[in-house]
Design an enzyme around this catalytic site. Structure first.
Site, PDB file in Angstrom:
ATOM      1  N   ASP A  60       0.810  -1.258   0.168  1.00 47.30           N
ATOM      2  CA  ASP A  60       0.281  -0.117   0.033  1.00 47.30           C
ATOM      3  C   ASP A  60       0.805   1.013   0.016  1.00 47.30           C
ATOM      4  OD1 ASP A  60      -3.171   1.189   0.991  1.00 47.30           O
ATOM      5  OD2 ASP A  60      -1.440   2.306   1.640  1.00 47.30           O
ATOM      6  N   TYR A 117       3.216   9.892  -0.756  1.00 44.51           N
ATOM      7  CA  TYR A 117       4.262   9.462   0.041  1.00 44.51           C
ATOM      8  C   TYR A 117       5.706   9.625  -0.588  1.00 44.51           C
ATOM      9  CZ  TYR A 117       0.621   6.569   2.275  1.00 44.51           C
ATOM     10  OH  TYR A 117      -0.299   6.067   3.154  1.00 44.51           O
ATOM     11  N   LYS A 160      -2.886   6.232  -4.321  1.00 47.39           N
ATOM     12  CA  LYS A 160      -4.081   6.908  -3.873  1.00 47.39           C
ATOM     13  C   LYS A 160      -3.855   8.485  -4.750  1.00 47.39           C
ATOM     14  CE  LYS A 160      -3.666   4.928   0.609  1.00 47.39           C
ATOM     15  NZ  LYS A 160      -2.208   4.371   0.686  1.00 47.39           N
ATOM     16  N   HIS A 163      -7.764   9.853  -1.549  1.00 45.43           N
ATOM     17  CA  HIS A 163      -6.864   9.832  -0.229  1.00 45.43           C
ATOM     18  C   HIS A 163      -7.502  10.763   1.061  1.00 45.43           C
ATOM     19  CE1 HIS A 163      -2.358   9.612   1.169  1.00 45.43           C
ATOM     20  NE2 HIS A 163      -3.376   9.108   2.240  1.00 45.43           N
TER      21      HIS A 163
END
Length: 272
Positions: A44, A49, A74, A107
């Site tokens: 994930d 990120y 996401k 998200h």
């Protein structure tokens, strides 16, 4: 490994490796490779990120076939607000070095989320996404979505841990056929859950670590668990949770740890 089935028939491994705050580069690539070597088949990540390319590198290094891996990313808030729904998705595909993702999530519930959902639905119908879902949606966000779309989210990924079990939202989602994934399942960075003296005797009874007990609790309440680590031994340990089962009494003891306080942002009040 145990699996959960989405409302569209797609199955997902119930434990996955989360890579939130895992730095881009060798650290993320190693964590993903170690996880896949240990038997994980669920990774994930997210655009925000900043490590999608490193996730792809870890997958390449592992030698595990792409079709054997359940991969989630996401759609980030800035792209939703800017209406860059398809563009952001294609950019994620490029960084992940794949032509599809298994799960794509909104998200956070920011403005233009309903437009984003409509475009994600088109991508799903085109076969570029195997399942679509949301993250950090409260019940009222899900009700709003249901008023404008016949596509029920496969997943709602939310904050949940023994100090903030978020159980009413978990129950609502499961009643509506929406599976629940939990982020920061062990309490997040700097959390004290694993040091809680009430978990230690439970762990001792089963010959397991406090982290394994917490992960098992998440699984037995029907949620999908995304523990994160960059340490190989912890990555391996976090998956070693399928050879024991918590008793009803121990499940109740874990629920009794509830404090009702978040460690992450409030989906009804955030500024990013």
């Amino acid at each position: 490994m145990e699996f959960v089935t989405f409302n569209n028939g797609v199955t997902i491994p119930q434990v996955g490796l989360g890579v939130f705050q895992t730095p881009d580069g060798e650290e993320t690539a190693n964590a993903v490779r170690w996880a896949l070597e240990a038997g994980y088949r669920h990774i994930d990540t997210a655009k925000v990120y900043g490590n999608e390319a490193s996730v792809a590198e870890g997958i390449r290094q592992s030698g595990v076939a792409r079709e054997d891996i359940f991969l989630t990313t996401k759609l980030w808030n800035d792209d939703i607000r800017a209406g860059r729904f398809r563009e952001a998705f294609e950019e994620s595909l490029a960084r992940l070095d794949t032509d599809y993702v298994d799960l794509y999530l909104i998200h956070w519930p920011v403005d233009r989320r309903l437009e984003a959902w409509a475009e994600m639905t088109r991508l799903y119908e085109e076969g570029k996404i195997r399942a679509i879902g949301v993250s950090n949606f409260q019940q009222h966000h899900l009700e709003e979505l249901a008023e404008v779309s016949d596509i029920v989210p496969a997943v709602n990924q939310i904050e949940s841990n023994p100090y903030f079990n978020n159980q009413p939202l978990v129950d609502y989602c499961l009643e509506k056929g929406i599976q629940v994934e939990v982020w920061s399942p062990l309490g997040g960075t700097g959390g004290s859950i694993l040091d809680d003296e009430r978990i230690a005797p439970i762990a001792e009874r089963y010959g397991k670590s406090p982290a394994q007990v917490v992960i098992r609790w998440h699984l037995q309440r029907g949620t999908i668990c995304l523990p994160k680590s960059t340490h190989q031994e912890r990555i391996v340990s976090n998956l070693d949770v399928f050879d024991f089962e918590l008793s009803d009494e121990d499940m109740a003891a874990m629920f009794a740890l509830e404090r009702g306080t978040r460690t992450g942002a409030d989906p009804d009040n955030f500024d990013f």
